[in-house]
Design an enzyme around this catalytic site. Structure first.
Site, PDB file in Angstrom:
ATOM      1  N   CYS A 114       0.807  -1.218   0.000  1.00 56.95           N
ATOM      2  CA  CYS A 114       0.000   0.000   0.000  1.00 56.95           C
ATOM      3  C   CYS A 114       0.844   1.274   0.000  1.00 56.95           C
ATOM      4  CB  CYS A 114      -0.936   0.006   1.199  1.00 56.95           C
ATOM      5  SG  CYS A 114      -1.913  -1.502   1.358  1.00 56.95           S
ATOM      6  N   HIS A 254      -3.602   6.661   2.681  1.00 60.18           N
ATOM      7  CA  HIS A 254      -4.035   5.387   2.119  1.00 60.18           C
ATOM      8  C   HIS A 254      -5.428   5.061   2.642  1.00 60.18           C
ATOM      9  CE1 HIS A 254      -4.432   1.282   1.057  1.00 60.18           C
ATOM     10  NE2 HIS A 254      -4.167   0.806   2.257  1.00 60.18           N
ATOM     11  N   ASN A 284     -10.254  -0.673  -0.261  1.00 65.70           N
ATOM     12  CA  ASN A 284      -8.799  -0.629  -0.157  1.00 65.70           C
ATOM     13  C   ASN A 284      -8.203  -1.133  -1.465  1.00 65.70           C
ATOM     14  OD1 ASN A 284      -6.076  -1.115   0.351  1.00 65.70           O
ATOM     15  ND2 ASN A 284      -6.407  -1.976   2.387  1.00 65.70           N
TER      16      ASN A 284
END
Length: 327
Positions: A114, A254, A284
């Site tokens: 990520c 994020h 996500n």
């Protein structure tokens, strides 16, 4: 004035299939209310027939290049942050290079989960500090739906597919990337992992039966480390540039979990209008999360000349990082 790396174009791309929480109710034991309450996610996009990581990455790249007014043949380097490449070899970056016809460009993937886009921008920044004429394409692109166990409600509700991109070049002006801050702790890697499909655990019936081809996560432990790391690395960037939190015009973090985003906002003392949120739309998307959000913020005119922008990310590995820039 030293050379500074600036972003002159952004782009993003999503796959064709929309998967809502209501759709998931028919697939696994969960509910729309349960997912929204615990994650803030309402829907996500996942790839359909013929859609791959490199397909999404190329679309995002073309959108960013069009905004920047840069031809693919002008690119010097292509960097793709991803943990879900089409194939181990060739890399997604090489496949994008081929599709764009960017014959002059070097190309490579990096694996920082990520945090991949921030890691990629950090590398681009270092190149451009040496040569401000370079033009570098930085992409975050993922197809996490191919690494999710759709019978595991603790993970399948979280992830989506997508890609985002930025065209980076140099300037002598007092703007652009001011600092980047990268960290990792491999000792915690087993808390968020895909154990199989690598050379340590190649494809066997035993590996498949264990489900090691899928994302495995110890959610509470990941949350605990994520909030601590994100707060710390945010302050690191702020302190490195002498910024107070009220000087930040926009935080792009994020998009992993709404609870994490709320925690970070409260710890930094930011108002809600200074924290960009789109997790409800996409879930996500790992390395694609920040560049998709950056493109949305840019095209929504939330980033004005001189805006102070802070980016922070945390992901498997563990990796985490931050970036401060003046738009």
């Amino acid at each position: 004035m030293p050379n500074r790396a600036i972003i002159i174009g952004t782009g993003s791309a999503l796959p064709s299939r929309l998967l809502t929480n209501r759709d998931l109710e028919a697939m696994v034991e969960t509910s729309d209310e349960w997912i929204k309450t615990r994650t803030g996610i309402e829907q996500r996009y996942i790839v359909g027939e013929g859609e791959t990581n490199s397909f999404l990455a190329t679309r995002a790249a073309k959108n960013a290049l069009e905004m920047a007014g840069v031809r693919p043949q002008e690119l010097d380097l292509i960097i793709v942050g991803t943990l879900t490449p089409d194939t181990p070899m060739p890399s997604v970056a090489c496949l994008v290079q081929k599709e764009l016809g960017a014959k002059k460009a070097g190309a490579f993937d990096l694996s920082a989960t990520c945090s991949g886009f921030i890691y990629g921008l950090s590398i681009a920044d270092k190149f451009i500090r040496d040569n401000r004429k370079m033009k570098i394409l930085v992409i975050g692109s993922e197809v996490l739906s191919r690494r999710v166990n759709w019978t595991d409600r603790t993970t399948c509700v979280l992830f989506g597919d997508g890609a985002g991109a930025a065209v980076v070049t140099g300037t002598k002006e007092d703007r652009g990337i001011l600092s980047t801050h990268l960290h990792a702790d491999g000792a915690l890697g087993d808390l968020l992992t895909i154990k199989g499909l690598g050379t340590a655990h190649p494809v066997t019936m035993e590996m498949l039966e264990l489900g090691w081809q899928y994302i495995q996560m110890q959610g509470r432990e990941v949350f605990k480390h994520a909030v601590k790391a994100l707060e710390s690395v945010a302050w690191e960037a702020l302190n490195a540039n002498g910024w107070t939190t009220d000087q930040v015009d926009l935080l792009i973090a994020h998009q992993a979990n709404m609870r994490i985003l709320d925690f970070l906002r409260e710890k930094l003392g930011l108002t809600t209008d200074k924290v960009f949120i789109n997790i409800h739309k996409y879930g996500n998307t790992s390395a694609a999360s920040i560049p998709i959000a950056l493109d949305e913020a840019n095209r929504s005119r939330l980033l004005l000349p001189g805006s102070k922008l802070l980016m922070v990310a945390f992901g498997g590995g563990f990796t985490w990082g931050s970036l401060a820039m003046r738009w």
